[in-house]
Design a protein around this motif. Structure first.
Motif, PDB file in Angstrom:
ATOM      1  N   VAL A   1       0.881  -1.205   0.040  1.00 33.84           N
ATOM      2  CA  VAL A   1       0.040  -0.106   0.045  1.00 33.84           C
ATOM      3  C   VAL A   1       0.685   1.345  -0.050  1.00 33.84           C
ATOM      4  CG1 VAL A   1      -1.857   1.241   1.017  1.00 33.84           C
ATOM      5  CG2 VAL A   1      -1.801  -1.341   1.248  1.00 33.84           C
ATOM      6  N   GLN A   2       0.603   2.266  -0.933  1.00 33.79           N
ATOM      7  CA  GLN A   2       1.233   3.439  -0.796  1.00 33.79           C
ATOM      8  C   GLN A   2       0.318   4.398  -0.702  1.00 33.79           C
ATOM      9  OE1 GLN A   2       4.859   4.404  -3.712  1.00 33.79           O
ATOM     10  NE2 GLN A   2       5.339   1.952  -3.459  1.00 33.79           N
ATOM     11  N   CYS A   3      -0.346   5.068  -1.522  1.00 33.19           N
ATOM     12  CA  CYS A   3      -1.326   5.953  -1.428  1.00 33.19           C
ATOM     13  C   CYS A   3      -2.471   5.378  -0.729  1.00 33.19           C
ATOM     14  CB  CYS A   3      -1.728   7.155  -2.427  1.00 33.19           C
ATOM     15  SG  CYS A   3      -2.712   6.593  -3.556  1.00 33.19           S
TER      16      CYS A   3
ATOM     17  N   LEU B   1      -6.224  -0.156 -11.558  1.00 32.04           N
ATOM     18  CA  LEU B   1      -4.964   0.762 -11.878  1.00 32.04           C
ATOM     19  C   LEU B   1      -4.387   1.062 -10.475  1.00 32.04           C
ATOM     20  CD1 LEU B   1      -5.998   2.862 -14.972  1.00 32.04           C
ATOM     21  CD2 LEU B   1      -4.896   0.729 -14.913  1.00 32.04           C
ATOM     22  N   CYS B   2      -3.241   1.254 -10.578  1.00 35.58           N
ATOM     23  CA  CYS B   2      -2.418   1.657  -9.246  1.00 35.58           C
ATOM     24  C   CYS B   2      -1.068   2.564  -9.953  1.00 35.58           C
ATOM     25  CB  CYS B   2      -1.749   0.658  -8.620  1.00 35.58           C
ATOM     26  SG  CYS B   2      -0.616   1.180  -7.331  1.00 35.58           S
ATOM     27  N   ARG B   3      -1.011   3.703  -9.349  1.00 36.49           N
ATOM     28  CA  ARG B   3       0.051   4.724  -9.928  1.00 36.49           C
ATOM     29  C   ARG B   3       1.227   4.744  -8.984  1.00 36.49           C
ATOM     30  NH1 ARG B   3       1.672   6.164 -14.906  1.00 36.49           N
ATOM     31  NH2 ARG B   3       1.406   8.271 -15.287  1.00 36.49           N
ATOM     32  N   CYS B   4       1.111   4.303  -7.863  1.00 32.12           N
ATOM     33  CA  CYS B   4       2.276   4.288  -6.947  1.00 32.12           C
ATOM     34  C   CYS B   4       3.052   3.129  -6.849  1.00 32.12           C
ATOM     35  CB  CYS B   4       1.687   4.641  -5.357  1.00 32.12           C
ATOM     36  SG  CYS B   4       0.496   5.879  -5.057  1.00 32.12           S
ATOM     37  N   THR B   5       2.659   2.066  -6.707  1.00 34.91           N
ATOM     38  CA  THR B   5       3.442   0.840  -6.458  1.00 34.91           C
ATOM     39  C   THR B   5       4.350   0.282  -7.431  1.00 34.91           C
ATOM     40  OG1 THR B   5       1.616  -0.912  -6.741  1.00 34.91           O
ATOM     41  CG2 THR B   5       1.836   0.037  -4.553  1.00 34.91           C
ATOM     42  N   GLY B   6       3.650   0.270  -8.659  1.00 34.47           N
ATOM     43  CA  GLY B   6       4.065  -0.253  -9.771  1.00 34.47           C
ATOM     44  C   GLY B   6       3.841  -1.773  -9.845  1.00 34.47           C
ATOM     45  N   TYR B   7       2.449  -2.234  -9.019  1.00 32.48           N
ATOM     46  CA  TYR B   7       2.157  -3.333  -8.919  1.00 32.48           C
ATOM     47  C   TYR B   7       2.828  -4.493  -8.350  1.00 32.48           C
ATOM     48  CZ  TYR B   7      -0.832  -1.033 -12.254  1.00 32.48           C
ATOM     49  OH  TYR B   7      -1.706  -0.287 -12.828  1.00 32.48           O
ATOM     50  N   ASP B   8       4.406  -4.153  -8.240  1.00 32.03           N
ATOM     51  CA  ASP B   8       5.171  -5.501  -7.984  1.00 32.03           C
ATOM     52  C   ASP B   8       4.813  -5.973  -6.568  1.00 32.03           C
ATOM     53  OD1 ASP B   8       7.870  -6.703  -8.097  1.00 32.03           O
ATOM     54  OD2 ASP B   8       8.477  -5.339  -6.485  1.00 32.03           O
ATOM     55  N   LYS B   9       4.730  -5.168  -5.360  1.00 36.02           N
ATOM     56  CA  LYS B   9       4.301  -5.767  -4.117  1.00 36.02           C
ATOM     57  C   LYS B   9       2.696  -6.442  -4.070  1.00 36.02           C
ATOM     58  CE  LYS B   9       7.777  -3.195  -1.639  1.00 36.02           C
ATOM     59  NZ  LYS B   9       8.706  -4.275  -0.910  1.00 36.02           N
TER      60      LYS B   9
END
Lengths: 335, 155
Positions: free
Chosen positions: B97-99, B133-141
């Motif tokens: 989780v970022q934002c 869609l996610c703009r922070c995490t790059g989906y990696d985690k």
């Protein structure tokens, strides 16, 4: 036919506002009589994790755990201005302000404690594991909460306000000389791509990203920032095209302005180099924007390596790649 | 106004809704379930994902009246602080989780995948999560967290 290639991209990036613009961050810190501490800063955590970083910085200085620290941020009624969450500046700039503030509050606490422990100098006092006491003598220590509570009854408070200003001078407009930024952040990434010569579609298979972060205050966040940056870089390199018509955006929707989805991301391997930045909090510097910068160059170079065409405008859409391939093949035929 | 009956997070509700009212507005404004987020409002970002009769839907593209007779799960119905769902536990563990704005939708997409397929392959996970869609995490985690949750379910 599908062809694979590998490319490399490097970046250096000056963090902070730069060019002599006053880049100031501020923080208030109070050490409480329950053994916790509060930090107030105007820095806004938009998900990059600055609040966690500030809690860690205060905890480290006071010998507490990060969960003992309450961070209030981005409330213009209550918190001092710490500038924008931009320019890769919060860990370094506001981190420095928080560190200065907690050290100031701590120094008056140490002076008080030295008196209490009959220690000739506050240098002989240490804060560790929630306790405060005489360095090297575990029998002479008390819980931090007890000492601050006792101090409070005597009218002593441990509160501080500090600011930190980043080093920056304007560039001479005549010569272009100057020292606009400090510090600089460095990174290098390598990308492996597969280019479909029939369709022009590029699939990024793997990205290895190495960044100099000075000191990784929170390694999980560093990995997250790198993966997020690489993925934005993939969008920047291959997908995201802002189309303008007389100053108006023609594609203001996710259906026409494409950003990467979970299916567009490759295996991302993130590494960091810790070359301590002597002016940063515990040696740290920023990573936000630098994480996406080398990705574009690495991907464009990998496309060149795979199919021998040089794409000079981004995004490298299938149309551009097919056009470049056709031009290249046409030239080959001519000779 | 149209009267609808629906079950949200195992509780039955009778609601009077406007004919043009979207499901996300009924959930947020009438039921106070603010965990469902509105991102783009046009079915592209997946932030408003909920589970409706066993399928993930963009609640911004469903009319409240269409949900009449449906069984819905929103993020409020998936674990809590004391007993998080395996997907939520894995998100916290790996730092996915970022934002946080995409997180409720991500968790519901992942939960629905694992409800249907407890042994998903990496590509099945990618497809299941690709509508969010996610703009922070790059989906990696995020992808790593779903994998961990799936592996925990196997044990």
């Amino acid at each position: 036919m599908k062809k694979r290639g590998i490319g490399l991209g490097c970046s250096w990036y000056g963090t902070g506002y730069g060019n002599g613009f006053p880049d100031v961050s501020s923080a208030f810190v109070e050490i409480h009589d329950d053994g916790s501490a509060t930090v107030l800063t105007g820095a806004v955590d938009v998900g990059q994790g600055s609040n966690s970083i500030f809690a860690q910085i205060v905890a480290e200085e006071l010998g507490l755990e990060a969960q003992d620290i309450c961070v209030y941020s981005g409330d213009t009624d209550a918190t001092p201005d710490s500038g924008t969450t931009a320019a890769t500046r919060q860990t370094y700039n506001t981190g420095n302000a928080v560190l200065k503030a907690v050290r100031q509050a701590k120094s008056s606490l140490l002076v008080y404690a030295a008196r209490e422990f009959s220690c000739p100098t506050s240098e002989g006092i240490e804060l560790k594991e929630g306790y405060i006491g005489v360095k090297g003598d575990p029998s002479r220590r008390v819980p931090l909460a007890d000492l601050v509570f006792q101090a409070r009854l005597r009218g002593e408070r441990f509160i501080s306000a500090e600011s930190s200003t980043a080093r920056s001078t304007p560039v001479d407009p005549e010569t272009g000389q100057g020292a606009p930024y400090w510090p600089y952040s460095f990174g290098c990434q390598s990308a492996e791509v597969e280019v479909d010569t029939e369709t022009g579609v590029v699939q990024v298979l793997k990205v290895v990203a190495v960044h100099d972060v000075g000191k990784a205050l929170n390694p999980t966040q560093v990995e997250g920032q790198i993966a997020g940056g690489v993925t934005q870089g993939i969008g920047y390199a291959l997908l995201e095209e802002l189309e303008l018509n007389e100053g108006k955006i023609k594609n203001p929707a996710f259906s026409s302005y494409l950003i990467p989805t979970a299916l567009d991301v490759p295996n991302i391997e993130a590494f960091f180099v810790e070359d301590a930045e002597s002016t940063g909090p515990f040696g740290a510097k920023g990573l936000g924007e630098p994480a996406m910068l080398p990705t574009v160059a690495a991907i464009i170079n990998a496309i060149d390596d795979a199919v021998g065409v040089r794409i000079t405008s981004i995004p490298a859409t299938p149309e551009k790649i097919l056009k470049a391939l056709a031009e290249k093949n046409g030239e080959v035929k001519k000779h | 106004m149209i009267e609808i009956k629906l079950v949200v997070n195992e509780k039955p509700y009778n609601l009077n809704v406007e004919p043009s009212e979207r499901l996300i507005d009924a959930l947020r404004n009438r039921l106070g379930l603010l965990g469902t987020k509105e991102g783009c409002g046009e079915g592209e970002c997946g932030a408003c994902t909920i589970i409706m009769d066993g399928k993930t839907v963009n609640s911004c593209l469903v009319l409240a009246a269409q949900a009449n007779g449906s069984v819905l799960t929103t993020i409020e119905g998936v674990g809590n602080r004391r007993s998080p769902h395996p997907v939520q536990k894995a998100f916290v563990e790996v730092g996915a989780v970022q934002c946080g704005f995409c997180t409720p939708g991500m968790v519901l997409s992942a939960k629905n995948l694992l409800d249907k397929n407890s042994h998903p392959s990496e590509s099945e996970i990618g497809v299941a999560m690709s509508g969010n869609l996610c703009r922070c995490t790059g989906y990696d985690k995020i992808l790593r967290a779903v994998k961990i949750a799936a592996e925990e379910g196997k044990q």
